[in-house]
Design a protein around this motif. Structure first.
Motif, PDB file in Angstrom:
ATOM      1  N   GLY A 144      34.393  39.730  31.534  1.00  0.00           N
ATOM      2  CA  GLY A 144      35.690  38.880  31.478  1.00  0.00           C
ATOM      3  C   GLY A 144      36.758  39.716  32.588  1.00  0.00           C
ATOM      4  N   ASP A 145      36.408  40.715  33.026  1.00  0.00           N
ATOM      5  CA  ASP A 145      37.427  41.312  34.136  1.00  0.00           C
ATOM      6  C   ASP A 145      37.293  40.257  35.224  1.00  0.00           C
ATOM      7  N   VAL A 156      30.150  36.521  38.870  1.00  0.00           N
ATOM      8  CA  VAL A 156      30.435  35.173  39.557  1.00  0.00           C
ATOM      9  C   VAL A 156      31.401  34.846  40.492  1.00  0.00           C
ATOM     10  N   LEU A 157      31.218  34.513  41.718  1.00  0.00           N
ATOM     11  CA  LEU A 157      32.155  34.145  42.445  1.00  0.00           C
ATOM     12  C   LEU A 157      32.389  32.585  42.552  1.00  0.00           C
ATOM     13  N   ARG A 158      33.686  32.222  42.921  1.00  0.00           N
ATOM     14  CA  ARG A 158      34.078  31.039  43.141  1.00  0.00           C
ATOM     15  C   ARG A 158      34.271  30.733  44.473  1.00  0.00           C
ATOM     16  N   GLU A 159      33.229  30.342  45.265  1.00  0.00           N
ATOM     17  CA  GLU A 159      33.350  30.046  46.629  1.00  0.00           C
ATOM     18  C   GLU A 159      34.581  29.401  47.179  1.00  0.00           C
ATOM     19  N   VAL A 209      39.845  44.054  38.061  1.00  0.00           N
ATOM     20  CA  VAL A 209      40.840  44.272  37.003  1.00  0.00           C
ATOM     21  C   VAL A 209      40.593  43.461  35.836  1.00  0.00           C
ATOM     22  N   ALA A 210      41.268  44.367  34.671  1.00  0.00           N
ATOM     23  CA  ALA A 210      41.292  43.670  33.490  1.00  0.00           C
ATOM     24  C   ALA A 210      41.886  42.215  33.597  1.00  0.00           C
ATOM     25  N   ILE A 237      38.823  35.807  43.071  1.00  0.00           N
ATOM     26  CA  ILE A 237      37.667  34.915  43.564  1.00  0.00           C
ATOM     27  C   ILE A 237      36.467  35.063  42.710  1.00  0.00           C
ATOM     28  N   GLY A 238      36.628  35.663  41.689  1.00  0.00           N
ATOM     29  CA  GLY A 238      35.454  35.718  40.480  1.00  0.00           C
ATOM     30  C   GLY A 238      35.738  36.315  39.410  1.00  0.00           C
ATOM     31  N   ASP A 239      34.741  36.380  38.548  1.00  0.00           N
ATOM     32  CA  ASP A 239      34.823  36.733  37.014  1.00  0.00           C
ATOM     33  C   ASP A 239      33.421  38.002  36.914  1.00  0.00           C
ATOM     34  N   VAL A 240      33.679  38.864  36.092  1.00  0.00           N
ATOM     35  CA  VAL A 240      32.519  39.760  35.766  1.00  0.00           C
ATOM     36  C   VAL A 240      32.112  38.951  34.520  1.00  0.00           C
TER      37      VAL A 240
END
Length: 174
Positions: free
Chosen positions: A33-34, A111-114, A147-148, A171-174
């Motif tokens: 969720g980071d 996950v990156l948001r290209e 970051v959180a 740019i993305g999420d863990v």
């Protein structure tokens, strides 16, 4: 460099400092969720250097992004130090290598948001012509931060408040 193979001058640098006690940066502190933030456009340095060598018949109006990333770090620490989990400058291997190493070390997926990754048109064009992936191009003045989730908006605003940080993006999420 192997003995006798040096054809010019080689310069090496190193840094000396102290540990900043305001935060602990560790891949194991990264949580699902980071959010993954980037301080600005990628690939400027690597493509600028590649074109400056003069071995390619390409021209682009680019400049290296070489600069200190400390202003970004300093602003981030003043804004949300408890929410900063991990950071890295994506120099060798670019953004992809830095995030692949993080994923390996923390055991989580990223996950990156290209479409959110800042990239100048000139860098994209040069990469397409040369068959390169901009995510693997060197950067000298950008910083990747995890970051959180609850601190992502404040961290992004902190990056954008730094001169040269107007291109910062989530740019993305863990």
């Amino acid at each position: 460099v192997e003995h006798g193979m040096c054809d010019g001058m080689y310069v090496t640098t190193f840094g000396v400092g102290t540990v900043d006690e305001r935060l602990t940066l560790d891949p194991h502190s990264v949580r699902p969720g980071d959010k993954v933030l980037l301080s600005g456009p990628i690939g400027d340095h690597g493509i600028t250097i590649l074109l400056a060598r003069g071995e390619l018949d390409l021209e682009a109006d680019l400049r290296s992004d070489t600069r200190s990333v400390w202003p970004f770090v300093e602003r981030l620490l003043a804004t949300c130090p408890a929410g900063v989990r991990w950071m890295r400058d994506p120099t060798r291997g670019g953004v992809a290598t830095a995030l692949n190493e993080l994923a390996r070390d923390c055991g989580l997926g990223i996950v990156l948001r290209e479409e959110n990754i800042p990239l100048r048109r000139e860098v994209r064009g040069a990469c397409e012509v040369l068959g390169l992936d901009p995510l693997h191009i060197a950067n000298e003045g950008q910083i990747l931060v995890v970051v959180a989730a609850e601190d992502a908006d404040r961290a992004l605003a902190a990056f954008r408040a730094v001169p040269g940080g107007d291109g910062a993006a989530l740019i993305g999420d863990v």
